[in-house]
Design a protein around this motif. Structure first.
Motif, PDB file in Angstrom:
ATOM      1  N   ILE A  76       0.861  -1.187   0.000  1.00  0.00           N
ATOM      2  CA  ILE A  76       0.000   0.000   0.000  1.00  0.00           C
ATOM      3  C   ILE A  76       0.890   1.228   0.000  1.00  0.00           C
ATOM      4  N   HIS A  77       0.498   2.187  -0.802  1.00  0.00           N
ATOM      5  CA  HIS A  77       1.289   3.405  -0.965  1.00  0.00           C
ATOM      6  C   HIS A  77       0.506   4.564  -0.361  1.00  0.00           C
ATOM      7  N   VAL A  78       1.117   5.259   0.573  1.00  0.00           N
ATOM      8  CA  VAL A  78       0.482   6.389   1.235  1.00  0.00           C
ATOM      9  C   VAL A  78       1.162   7.664   0.750  1.00  0.00           C
ATOM     10  N   HIS A  79       0.374   8.547   0.143  1.00  0.00           N
ATOM     11  CA  HIS A  79       0.939   9.756  -0.446  1.00  0.00           C
ATOM     12  C   HIS A  79       1.069  10.882   0.577  1.00  0.00           C
ATOM     13  N   SER A  80       1.654  10.560   1.699  1.00  0.00           N
ATOM     14  CA  SER A  80       1.958  11.590   2.680  1.00  0.00           C
ATOM     15  C   SER A  80       3.349  12.125   2.349  1.00  0.00           C
ATOM     16  N   VAL A 108      -4.375   7.046  -0.245  1.00  0.00           N
ATOM     17  CA  VAL A 108      -3.841   5.735   0.123  1.00  0.00           C
ATOM     18  C   VAL A 108      -4.201   4.806  -1.022  1.00  0.00           C
ATOM     19  N   GLU A 109      -3.191   4.248  -1.670  1.00  0.00           N
ATOM     20  CA  GLU A 109      -3.430   3.545  -2.927  1.00  0.00           C
ATOM     21  C   GLU A 109      -2.817   2.161  -2.953  1.00  0.00           C
ATOM     22  N   SER A 110      -3.377   1.346  -3.816  1.00  0.00           N
ATOM     23  CA  SER A 110      -2.680   0.146  -4.255  1.00  0.00           C
ATOM     24  C   SER A 110      -2.209   0.413  -5.672  1.00  0.00           C
ATOM     25  N   HIS A 111      -0.919   0.493  -5.859  1.00  0.00           N
ATOM     26  CA  HIS A 111      -0.425   0.747  -7.212  1.00  0.00           C
ATOM     27  C   HIS A 111      -0.577  -0.489  -8.076  1.00  0.00           C
ATOM     28  N   ALA A 112      -0.436  -1.639  -7.464  1.00  0.00           N
ATOM     29  CA  ALA A 112      -0.565  -2.867  -8.251  1.00  0.00           C
ATOM     30  C   ALA A 112      -1.946  -2.927  -8.900  1.00  0.00           C
TER      31      ALA A 112
HETATM   32 CU   LIG Z   1       0.911   5.988  -4.808  1.00  0.00          CU
END
Ligand SMILES: [Cu+2]
Length: 123
Positions: A76-80, A108-112
């Motif tokens: 999970i990617h958090v764009h903070s 808050v993303e799933s890039h996959a």
């Molecule tokens: Cu991201």
């Protein structure tokens, strides 16, 4: 806004297949400035993510945990700022975010899966 949040919590509880709803009672007397841990249930199955882009209110500095239930491990990617990349395992795992120290909107993303899971409204 509060009411929307409450129904979101109910919806998330309804979606959660595991027991354990109710321990995180958000609807209490907690006024502003609450630093209780915000727990967000996340379900990842195949290429679908729940929630999918919902907005979640959090306070500056509030601890945030994602309770991730997934059919495969991922990230999970958090764009903070700084950004956070958080791994989760297959099954249910608890992913802790570093509290966000600035007001704003944090994706808050799933890039996959190329999906936004939630947008944190930090205030
Ligand atoms: Cu991201």
């Amino acid at each position: 806004m509060r009411r929307a949040l409450a129904s979101l919590a109910v919806a998330l509880c309804a979606l959660s297949l595991t027991a354990g709803c109710g321990s995180d009672d958000d609807g209490g007397s907690g006024g502003s400035g609450s630093k209780e841990t915000k727990v967000i249930d996340v379900t990842i199955k195949g290429d679908s993510v729940t929630p999918n882009g919902d907005r979640v209110d959090v306070s500056v500095g509030q601890p945030i945990e994602l309770k991730v239930t997934a059919d495969a491990a991922g990230e999970i990617h958090v764009h903070s700022s700084p950004e956070q990349e958080l791994e989760y395992d297959e099954g249910t795992s608890t992913v802790k975010l570093t509290p966000i120290d600035k007001p704003g909107t944090v994706d808050v993303e799933s890039h996959a899966l190329e999906k936004t899971i939630v947008q944190l409204e930090v205030r």
